[in-house]
Design a protein around this motif. Structure first.
Motif, PDB file in Angstrom:
ATOM      1  N   ALA A  24      25.735  17.942  96.890  1.00  0.00           N
ATOM      2  CA  ALA A  24      24.880  16.817  97.276  1.00  0.00           C
ATOM      3  C   ALA A  24      25.601  15.473  97.261  1.00  0.00           C
ATOM      4  O   ALA A  24      25.584  14.755  98.261  1.00  0.00           O
ATOM      5  CB  ALA A  24      23.662  16.770  96.359  1.00  0.00           C
ATOM      6  N   TYR A  25      26.245  15.140  96.148  1.00  0.00           N
ATOM      7  CA  TYR A  25      26.806  13.795  96.086  1.00  0.00           C
ATOM      8  C   TYR A  25      27.957  13.600  97.075  1.00  0.00           C
ATOM      9  O   TYR A  25      27.965  12.613  97.819  1.00  0.00           O
ATOM     10  CB  TYR A  25      27.227  13.401  94.663  1.00  0.00           C
ATOM     11  CG  TYR A  25      27.269  11.896  94.550  1.00  0.00           C
ATOM     12  CD1 TYR A  25      26.131  11.185  94.210  1.00  0.00           C
ATOM     13  CD2 TYR A  25      28.424  11.189  94.875  1.00  0.00           C
ATOM     14  CE1 TYR A  25      26.138   9.803  94.182  1.00  0.00           C
ATOM     15  CE2 TYR A  25      28.434   9.805  94.854  1.00  0.00           C
ATOM     16  CZ  TYR A  25      27.284   9.119  94.501  1.00  0.00           C
ATOM     17  OH  TYR A  25      27.283   7.748  94.486  1.00  0.00           O
ATOM     18  N   PRO A  26      28.929  14.540  97.120  1.00  0.00           N
ATOM     19  CA  PRO A  26      29.993  14.377  98.125  1.00  0.00           C
ATOM     20  C   PRO A  26      29.439  14.306  99.556  1.00  0.00           C
ATOM     21  O   PRO A  26      29.907  13.477 100.340  1.00  0.00           O
ATOM     22  CB  PRO A  26      30.850  15.624  97.932  1.00  0.00           C
ATOM     23  CG  PRO A  26      30.650  15.996  96.508  1.00  0.00           C
ATOM     24  CD  PRO A  26      29.226  15.660  96.205  1.00  0.00           C
ATOM     25  N   TYR A  41      26.523  13.214 100.486  1.00  0.00           N
ATOM     26  CA  TYR A  41      25.907  11.884 100.571  1.00  0.00           C
ATOM     27  C   TYR A  41      26.987  10.822 100.800  1.00  0.00           C
ATOM     28  O   TYR A  41      26.856   9.948 101.657  1.00  0.00           O
ATOM     29  CB  TYR A  41      25.149  11.660  99.260  1.00  0.00           C
ATOM     30  CG  TYR A  41      24.742  10.254  98.913  1.00  0.00           C
ATOM     31  CD1 TYR A  41      23.597   9.691  99.447  1.00  0.00           C
ATOM     32  CD2 TYR A  41      25.484   9.519  97.983  1.00  0.00           C
ATOM     33  CE1 TYR A  41      23.209   8.414  99.079  1.00  0.00           C
ATOM     34  CE2 TYR A  41      25.105   8.246  97.614  1.00  0.00           C
ATOM     35  CZ  TYR A  41      23.966   7.684  98.165  1.00  0.00           C
ATOM     36  OH  TYR A  41      23.585   6.431  97.793  1.00  0.00           O
ATOM     37  N   TYR A  42      28.097  10.972 100.065  1.00  0.00           N
ATOM     38  CA  TYR A  42      29.202  10.018 100.150  1.00  0.00           C
ATOM     39  C   TYR A  42      29.870  10.083 101.531  1.00  0.00           C
ATOM     40  O   TYR A  42      30.089   9.056 102.177  1.00  0.00           O
ATOM     41  CB  TYR A  42      30.205  10.360  99.040  1.00  0.00           C
ATOM     42  CG  TYR A  42      31.320   9.373  98.886  1.00  0.00           C
ATOM     43  CD1 TYR A  42      31.136   8.179  98.197  1.00  0.00           C
ATOM     44  CD2 TYR A  42      32.583   9.645  99.419  1.00  0.00           C
ATOM     45  CE1 TYR A  42      32.163   7.277  98.047  1.00  0.00           C
ATOM     46  CE2 TYR A  42      33.623   8.733  99.271  1.00  0.00           C
ATOM     47  CZ  TYR A  42      33.409   7.556  98.584  1.00  0.00           C
ATOM     48  OH  TYR A  42      34.431   6.658  98.444  1.00  0.00           O
ATOM     49  N   PHE A  43      30.174  11.296 101.988  1.00  0.00           N
ATOM     50  CA  PHE A  43      30.818  11.466 103.303  1.00  0.00           C
ATOM     51  C   PHE A  43      29.887  10.993 104.427  1.00  0.00           C
ATOM     52  O   PHE A  43      30.333  10.376 105.393  1.00  0.00           O
ATOM     53  CB  PHE A  43      31.204  12.927 103.552  1.00  0.00           C
ATOM     54  CG  PHE A  43      32.361  13.395 102.703  1.00  0.00           C
ATOM     55  CD1 PHE A  43      33.414  12.544 102.388  1.00  0.00           C
ATOM     56  CD2 PHE A  43      32.401  14.701 102.217  1.00  0.00           C
ATOM     57  CE1 PHE A  43      34.475  12.974 101.604  1.00  0.00           C
ATOM     58  CE2 PHE A  43      33.463  15.143 101.437  1.00  0.00           C
ATOM     59  CZ  PHE A  43      34.502  14.282 101.125  1.00  0.00           C
TER      60      PHE A  43
END
Lengths: 277, 305
Positions: free
Chosen positions: A124-126, A128-130
């Motif tokens: 999820a976080y990566p 979201y970041y990408f």
């Protein structure tokens, strides 16, 4: 097998089963009847009475408040795209891994199974970041891309095992006739496996429709939200009265009921097709 | 001649690899890179915007001393109970009962209606299922307290999801309601394979219901295994109902790892710590999956002998 005689015990069993089924169904009924009440009717007669008059005001108010038409469109757009491209993704991979025996196919299959088993929390976080870095954050494309791979990975796994039982004579006959690999895929393998592809399409569509975690993270703007997200976010934001809350729950579950009735035959066919294999 | 044929076959088998390229590219982009980044992030301190600072195993050490972290995993075990154990056992008992007793006495139509009715919650997005129940259990206007008052049990009326003593139990009960249809449908489909004559022979031999139940469970154990794995993994990932119903509260009464990770990512800006929790979840889930694949392979071996 002859039907056995009905005893009082069997009638008791029927009664118990009916009670269990009704208990499971009761939330649906409660939601449905209260969505059609006016707040005054609800206050006067409580949640169990039938509506004094079938009133659609809560439903239409909620529909307009969340722009339900727009949300339905978002959900349809995302689910259909994922289902179509996801099936294509699975078909191409499975063609290489199930029909062709590409070197290291077992490892590729393991990779694709892992892609489907990994908890989305870890991606999820990566993602979201990408998505932010690529300027597709808040754009349905981000959700579509992710689910094409996650569901297509499951499809790859399933379709590869179906394809490993594909009649070899058909493949060899086509190749002796001089068909190249693309012709083999589009003129022989794809048409023959169309029923399986239809089942995959149905599953991908419904799964994508029901997804919650990643759409919640990737689609913060009201305009891009899907049905489940919009309904649960609205629930948190507004102080809704009883009938409005009931109407929102009913609108959330209605599309799924319709899909269920609509797709039921494909799904049962899918189950039987699987057992023949 | 044989080598000629072999090379011919090999030639026919060439040219498939290019079809794998788009799939692999997308896989690397959407799964591979994010996964590696998540593992790397779990060894750093990061608020999501500035530079990542490498801190070794600090996040993991912090997790093992964090009571909220332990609460989330304890609640997770209880969720497995509510999602796997209870629906699995009731579903199996119900499936065998329908198959071995009920369908011999009543028309298949009734069995189909019971099956469809109990399966119905499964078609909902789990978040919508949560919304339905959030409304029914609402302390101010919810139907459940209304029903209790209507039948004279008004003293039991309660803020079911908002009180620390009942919140987790309520979520668990909702999950049982939601999940029951899944094992029921899978087991009923599996029972189609079982020869009714086996059951009749067992009955003639004087096998009681418990005996017959054990015979059937043995015959459909591949499906039981699949249901246990898929629902356990599902329970470990559970997020939607917690988000919709309780947001992990009151206090940490209903916190689960998935929601705890989400909070650290998006509410507390502890991305490193959140990633460590997510990585631990991944380890557990992958471990379970590998264990499952091994048991499955072993079963198939036994069947071949």
């Amino acid at each position: 097998m002859a039907e056995k005689k009905k005893t009082w015990a069997s009638w008791l069993a029927l009664l118990l089963l009916a009670a269990v089924t009704l208990l499971v169904l009761s939330p649906f009924v409660i939601v449905a009847i209260n969505a059609f009440k006016t707040p005054a009717d609800y206050a006067a007669h409580g949640p169990l009475a039938f509506p004094a008059a079938w009133n659609t005001e809560s439903l239409t108010t909620f529909w307009d408040r969340v722009d339900f038409t727009g949300k339905l469109f978002n959900s349809l757009y995302i689910s259909v795209t994922v289902a179509v491209v996801g099936v294509l993704f699975a078909l191409l991979n499975a063609f290489a891994l199930g029909i062709g025996k590409v070197k290291g196919r077992l490892w590729f299959l393991v990779l694709f199974i892992l892609a489907n088993t990994l908890p989305q929390e870890t991606l999820a976080y990566p993602i979201y970041y990408f998505a932010k870095a690529l300027h597709i954050y808040g754009n349905p494309v981000s959700v579509i891309l992710v689910f094409i791979v996650i569901q297509g990975a499951f499809g790859t796994y399933l379709l590869s095992s179906v394809f490993s039982a594909f009649p070899r004579e058909m493949i060899e006959a086509a190749q002796v006739d001089g068909a190249n690999k693309s012709t083999l895929l589009w003129k022989v393998v794809a048409p023959v496996s169309l029923p399986t592809l239809a089942v995959l399409f149905t599953f991908f569509f419904i799964w994508t429709w029901n997804e919650f975690f990643l759409p919640l993270i990737l689609l913060p703007s009201n305009a891009a939200q899907t049905v489940p997200i919009a309904i649960s976010v609205t629930q948190g934001q507004h102080n809704m009265d009883a009938t409005m809350a009931s109407a929102s729950a009913l609108l959330g579950l209605l599309p799924c009921l319709i899909f269920f009735l609509f797709f039921q035959r494909t799904l049962t066919r899918g189950v039987t097709a699987g057992s023949i294999k | 001649m044989e080598t000629l044929l072999a090379t011919h076959k090999e030639r026919l088998n060439r040219g498939y690899a290019p079809f794998l390229i788009p799939g692999l590219l997308l896989f690397v982009l959407v799964i591979g890179l994010p996964f590696l980044m998540s593992i790397w992030t779990s060894f750093t301190k990061w608020n999501g915007v500035g530079p990542q600072k490498f801190v070794g195993f600090d996040n993991y050490i912090k997790a093992f001393g964090d009571t909220t972290f332990w609460a989330s995993f304890t609640n997770n075990l209880l969720m497995i109970f509510a999602v796997t154990v209870v629906p699995g056992i009731i579903g199996l008992a119900l499936a065998v009962f329908l198959f071995d007793y009920f369908s011999r006495r009543f028309s298949p139509g009734i069995t189909a209606v019971v099956k469809a009715g109990i399966y119905l919650p499964q078609i909902l997005p789990v978040a919508i299922a949560g919304i339905v129940w959030g409304w029914i259990l609402d302390p101010n206007f919810g139907a459940f307290n209304g029903i209790l008052r209507a039948v004279g049990l008004g003293d039991l009326a309660h803020d079911w999801l908002g009180s620390a003593d009942t919140a987790l139990l309520s979520v668990m009960a909702i999950m049982v309601w939601f999940q029951l249809g899944y094992p029921l449908v899978i087991f009923l489909a599996a029972l189609q394979r079982v020869d009714p004559q086996v059951m009749e022979a067992a009955a003639l031999d004087g096998a009681n219901w418990w005996h017959r139940f054990r015979i059937v469970s043995y015959l459909i154990r591949p499906e039981i295994l699949v249901v246990v794995l898929t629902t356990t993994v599902y329970a470990l990932k559970l997020f939607g109902p917690i988000y919709v119903l309780t947001r992990g509260g009151p206090g940490h009464a209903t916190i689960v790892p998935s929601y705890f990770a989400y909070q650290n990512f998006f509410e507390k800006a502890n991305v490193g710590y959140g990633s460590a929790i997510a990585t631990l979840m991944t380890l557990i889930i992958l471990g379970l999956t590998i264990l499952f694949l091994r048991v499955q392979a072993q079963q198939e071996k036994i069947e071949e002998v």
